[in-house]
Design an enzyme around this catalytic site. Structure first.
Site, PDB file in Angstrom:
ATOM      1  N   ASP A  96     -10.293  -1.582   6.296  1.00 13.60           N
ATOM      2  CA  ASP A  96      -9.111  -1.527   5.435  1.00 13.60           C
ATOM      3  C   ASP A  96      -9.294  -2.440   4.227  1.00 13.60           C
ATOM      4  O   ASP A  96      -9.129  -2.032   3.087  1.00 13.60           O
ATOM      5  CB  ASP A  96      -7.838  -1.908   6.223  1.00 13.60           C
ATOM      6  CG  ASP A  96      -7.937  -3.237   6.971  1.00 13.60           C
ATOM      7  OD1 ASP A  96      -9.035  -3.851   7.008  1.00 13.60           O
ATOM      8  OD2 ASP A  96      -6.918  -3.676   7.542  1.00 13.60           O
ATOM      9  N   ASP A  99     -11.870  -9.375   2.946  1.00 13.37           N
ATOM     10  CA  ASP A  99     -11.287 -10.554   2.311  1.00 13.37           C
ATOM     11  C   ASP A  99     -12.356 -11.653   2.253  1.00 13.37           C
ATOM     12  O   ASP A  99     -13.176 -11.658   1.341  1.00 13.37           O
ATOM     13  CB  ASP A  99     -10.039 -10.957   3.113  1.00 13.37           C
ATOM     14  CG  ASP A  99      -9.248 -12.085   2.485  1.00 13.37           C
ATOM     15  OD1 ASP A  99      -9.516 -12.433   1.327  1.00 13.37           O
ATOM     16  OD2 ASP A  99      -8.341 -12.629   3.156  1.00 13.37           O
ATOM     17  N   GLY A 101     -14.756 -11.840   4.296  1.00  7.42           N
ATOM     18  CA  GLY A 101     -15.979 -11.152   4.697  1.00  7.42           C
ATOM     19  C   GLY A 101     -16.490 -11.592   6.057  1.00  7.42           C
ATOM     20  O   GLY A 101     -17.435 -11.011   6.587  1.00  7.42           O
ATOM     21  N   ASN A 102     -15.844 -12.588   6.642  1.00  6.50           N
ATOM     22  CA  ASN A 102     -16.321 -13.129   7.924  1.00  6.50           C
ATOM     23  C   ASN A 102     -16.260 -12.119   9.066  1.00  6.50           C
ATOM     24  O   ASN A 102     -17.185 -12.026   9.869  1.00  6.50           O
ATOM     25  CB  ASN A 102     -15.520 -14.376   8.298  1.00  6.50           C
ATOM     26  CG  ASN A 102     -15.917 -15.564   7.458  1.00  6.50           C
ATOM     27  OD1 ASN A 102     -17.090 -15.896   7.374  1.00  6.50           O
ATOM     28  ND2 ASN A 102     -14.960 -16.186   6.795  1.00  6.50           N
ATOM     29  N   THR A 103     -15.164 -11.364   9.130  1.00  4.37           N
ATOM     30  CA  THR A 103     -15.012 -10.378  10.207  1.00  4.37           C
ATOM     31  C   THR A 103     -16.130  -9.341  10.113  1.00  4.37           C
ATOM     32  O   THR A 103     -16.810  -9.045  11.106  1.00  4.37           O
ATOM     33  CB  THR A 103     -13.649  -9.654  10.078  1.00  4.37           C
ATOM     34  OG1 THR A 103     -12.626 -10.627   9.914  1.00  4.37           O
ATOM     35  CG2 THR A 103     -13.355  -8.803  11.294  1.00  4.37           C
ATOM     36  N   LEU A 104     -16.303  -8.830   8.920  1.00  8.64           N
ATOM     37  CA  LEU A 104     -17.285  -7.775   8.717  1.00  8.64           C
ATOM     38  C   LEU A 104     -18.702  -8.259   9.012  1.00  8.64           C
ATOM     39  O   LEU A 104     -19.505  -7.528   9.600  1.00  8.64           O
ATOM     40  CB  LEU A 104     -17.156  -7.272   7.281  1.00  8.64           C
ATOM     41  CG  LEU A 104     -17.713  -5.890   7.006  1.00  8.64           C
ATOM     42  CD1 LEU A 104     -17.237  -4.873   8.026  1.00  8.64           C
ATOM     43  CD2 LEU A 104     -17.307  -5.448   5.612  1.00  8.64           C
ATOM     44  N   LYS A 127     -11.187  -7.246  -1.682  1.00 11.42           N
ATOM     45  CA  LYS A 127     -10.432  -8.393  -2.229  1.00 11.42           C
ATOM     46  C   LYS A 127     -11.382  -9.565  -2.358  1.00 11.42           C
ATOM     47  O   LYS A 127     -11.847 -10.108  -1.367  1.00 11.42           O
ATOM     48  CB  LYS A 127      -9.258  -8.716  -1.293  1.00 11.42           C
ATOM     49  CG  LYS A 127      -8.311  -9.756  -1.843  1.00 11.42           C
ATOM     50  CD  LYS A 127      -6.979  -9.789  -1.093  1.00 11.42           C
ATOM     51  CE  LYS A 127      -7.009 -10.635   0.152  1.00 11.42           C
ATOM     52  NZ  LYS A 127      -5.692 -10.746   0.816  1.00 11.42           N
ATOM     53  N   ARG A 161       2.451  -1.168   8.789  1.00  6.23           N
ATOM     54  CA  ARG A 161       1.262  -0.310   8.729  1.00  6.23           C
ATOM     55  C   ARG A 161       1.646   1.117   8.369  1.00  6.23           C
ATOM     56  O   ARG A 161       0.845   1.884   7.845  1.00  6.23           O
ATOM     57  CB  ARG A 161       0.556  -0.273  10.095  1.00  6.23           C
ATOM     58  CG  ARG A 161      -0.064  -1.577  10.540  1.00  6.23           C
ATOM     59  CD  ARG A 161      -0.967  -1.319  11.745  1.00  6.23           C
ATOM     60  NE  ARG A 161      -1.300  -2.518  12.494  1.00  6.23           N
ATOM     61  CZ  ARG A 161      -2.303  -3.347  12.192  1.00  6.23           C
ATOM     62  NH1 ARG A 161      -3.061  -3.114  11.145  1.00  6.23           N
ATOM     63  NH2 ARG A 161      -2.553  -4.403  12.937  1.00  6.23           N
TER      64      ARG A 161
HETATM   65  P1  IMP Z   1     -11.862 -11.347   6.526  1.00 13.28           P
HETATM   66  O1  IMP Z   1     -12.646 -11.675   7.740  1.00 13.28           O
HETATM   67  O2  IMP Z   1     -11.308 -12.579   5.850  1.00 13.28           O
HETATM   68  O3  IMP Z   1     -12.620 -10.491   5.525  1.00 13.28           O
HETATM   69  O4  IMP Z   1     -10.559 -10.622   7.022  1.00 13.28           O
HETATM   70  C1  IMP Z   1     -10.439  -9.289   7.052  1.00 13.28           C
HETATM   71  C2  IMP Z   1      -9.226  -8.879   7.830  1.00 13.28           C
HETATM   72  O5  IMP Z   1      -8.073  -9.691   7.529  1.00 13.28           O
HETATM   73  C3  IMP Z   1      -8.867  -7.482   7.367  1.00 13.28           C
HETATM   74  O6  IMP Z   1      -9.565  -6.510   8.108  1.00 13.28           O
HETATM   75  C4  IMP Z   1      -7.371  -7.470   7.563  1.00 13.28           C
HETATM   76  O7  IMP Z   1      -7.080  -7.106   8.899  1.00 13.28           O
HETATM   77  C5  IMP Z   1      -6.941  -8.890   7.314  1.00 13.28           C
HETATM   78  N1  IMP Z   1      -6.465  -9.057   5.913  1.00 13.28           N
HETATM   79  C6  IMP Z   1      -7.056  -9.718   4.906  1.00 13.28           C
HETATM   80  N2  IMP Z   1      -6.351  -9.654   3.761  1.00 13.28           N
HETATM   81  C7  IMP Z   1      -5.256  -8.905   4.053  1.00 13.28           C
HETATM   82  C8  IMP Z   1      -4.137  -8.451   3.271  1.00 13.28           C
HETATM   83  O8  IMP Z   1      -3.984  -8.693   2.059  1.00 13.28           O
HETATM   84  N3  IMP Z   1      -3.211  -7.704   3.950  1.00 13.28           N
HETATM   85  C9  IMP Z   1      -3.323  -7.385   5.273  1.00 13.28           C
HETATM   86  N4  IMP Z   1      -4.373  -7.766   6.023  1.00 13.28           N
HETATM   87  C10 IMP Z   1      -5.333  -8.528   5.428  1.00 13.28           C
HETATM   88 MG    MG Z   2      -8.776  -5.200   9.615  1.00 13.70          MG
END
Ligand code: IMP
Ligand code: MG
Length: 173
Positions: A96, A99, A101-104, A127, A161
């Site tokens: 989706d 952000d 990038g840690n999760t990915l 983002k 959602r």
């Molecule tokens: P990351 O590991 O920081 O890239 O986090 C990614 C996850 O955080 C995404 O898959 C979303 O589930 C959640 N997330 C990050 N930014 C947003 C946002 O602006 N709205 C809703 N969920 C977000």
């Molecule tokens: Mg997500």
């Protein structure tokens, strides 16, 4: 009550999803495409994107949620593993929003262990403001500098959602 500022409309989402689907159809025409959606946020985008891809492909899901533990290190928990055999296949991870990038990054590391032929990334929203790791996003429908958005699969505390378009969420103090 939180305030919802319209950011990306339904038509715009549809147009960008169609364009992205066409690019994927062309790039993967001689490959063995498996779309792997990251739960839960990608469910709506995955469904629409798949319908815009004209070549044969298969679909799977990975469940992952990240949380800040008691230490400052971020943990990721896998709540669903892929069912399909991914070995030797061309995996396109569907997110989706990317952000930090840690999760990915953790998901890519995990999928790599399943020995696919290729792993690429397709995200609805890229983002960049808080990016912490260097990740190559191959397809993205929209870029966002900052803000917290909801709708079209994206949540705030599991809500919103279901909104068919994307909104900037402003929480009242
Ligand atoms: P990351 O590991 O920081 O890239 O986090 C990614 C996850 O955080 C995404 O898959 C979303 O589930 C959640 N997330 C990050 N930014 C947003 C946002 O602006 N709205 C809703 N969920 C977000
Ligand atoms: Mg997500």
């Amino acid at each position: 009550m939180p305030e919802f500022i319209p950011l990306i409309g339904e038509e715009e989402i549809k147009t960008q999803t169609r364009i992205t689907g066409q690019m994927i159809s062309k790039d993967y025409q001689d490959l063995d495409l498996v779309l792997v959606g990251i739960l839960k946020g990608s469910f709506m985008f995955l469904a629409d994107l798949s319908r815009q891809i004209s070549i044969d492909h298969e679909i799977d899901l990975i469940g992952a949620s990240s949380y800040e533990g008691t230490t400052s290190t971020r943990q990721i928990v896998f709540t669903k593993q892929p069912d399909l055999e991914l070995k030797g296949r061309d995996v396109l991870l569907v997110e989706d929003i990317v952000d930090t990038g840690n999760t990915l990054l953790k998901i890519i590391e995990f999928v790599r262990l399943l020995n696919p032929r290729s792993i690429k990334i397709c995200t609805l929203i890229d983002k960049r403001e808080r990016r912490e790791v260097d990740i190559d996003v191959n397809y993205s429908c929209f870029s966002l500098e900052k803000g917290f958005i909801v709708g079209y699969g994206l949540d705030y505390n599991e809500k919103y959602r279901n909104l068919p378009a994307i909104y900037d969420l402003k929480l009242q103090e």
